[in-house]
Design an enzyme around this catalytic site. Sequence first.
Site: not given
Length: 428
Positions: A218, A349, A378
């Site tokens: 991320s 996502d 995610h």
Amino acid sequence: MGIWTTVKSSPANSPIRFETETGKTLSHADLVNSIQEARHGYWYWTAPSAPEGHTQTMQASQSHDSVDRIYYGRRIMLTEDGSQVSLDYALDKPDLKQWDEDVKYAPQEGLPRYPVRTRYLKPAETAARDNPKETRPLVIHLHGLTGGSHESYVRSTIVAIREHNDVENVVLTARGCNRSPITTPQLFCALWTDDLRYYLSIVKNAQPSRRIYAVGYSLGAAILANFLGQESDVSPLSGACVVSAPWDLYVNHLTLHDSIIGHNVYEPAMAANLNRLIRNNQKVLEQNPVFKERAHAGPAPKSVWEFDDRYTAPFFGFDSVFDYYRSASPVHRLRNIRTPCLILAAEDDPVCGDAAVPYVDASRNPYTHVVSTTTGGHLGWFPLKGQRWHSKVVAKYILAMETIDTRKVHAEFSYPARRFFNGSRLVY
């Protein structure tokens, strides 16, 4: 069962070629294709409890503390600007009675209470991490926004890597995260790569022949991708995995803002974590005149956008949050990457979205290879049973990279890099 996830592999048009230990040549695409779970068309049953992107993401946010239990030894790194940055080294499972004694040690007074299953390394253990005779590969993990070594997506990857490789794993903690105090009035952002750069310089100086890999998740993936592009052909990394990266920060913002769940669930939750980081370190941050001015500019931010507008952009000298998002988006530096890089993404996502995944850009860079899935959310990728998909792929990629000579990389055509940095200074 009923729900399955399908893999799509998108190699570069003319991928780099390596020399293997046996003297043969192998393309980056062939190396990725040697990983069964990363092959085009591979599929697996998805966990019934998480059949799509939102449920995968929400499940990923849980601690899953009963599985992938990693113990860590924390080391404090002093940076060039005088800040403290925490390095969490994965340890072997300890004798719990001895652990109870070891956690009593602290290198200095006034440190926050320990994160879960974490203690501070003693001086002899710290010195051992700098052993010039150490030959095991080192894998550096960069966690997501306000995360840390405790995150389930990090722990699951470390467990998978340990099954396949005799390596050392360390989590580089962002300033103020995971009970790591901010000691100078400096925050972090997607373009703040100096802490990673400084730690790598320490390792390479102490252990110049050691192979180093990095895995970013991320926001940590954005930091890693930006670093790879900044360093380009002088990067000290032998390989990298970029997992669930927000390649375009403005598109990432729109993905969250335009979604009912994103706007009303993800954004407030992430903003709450960021506001907590500010509160926990307010006394130090008030030494920064920008913070003193912005801290009282209104109610606490309720979204990442508001937080970046209030704090991140002015802290790092950007004209606005728009300027920060444009400048810090790692897609601008993908062209410059000269480290073998595996990019993992999920089409569903709900945090980063699929629209900004750089399929076309990556196809034109011989060093990059995108592997995406139809489902995964995610940082999720929960299967019906067994290890998480991303963990297995990352572990096997590093194992495969260990079979090739990263000093002998051949590109089939010239793809010159553009230098955007002068030292660590952004010039574009």
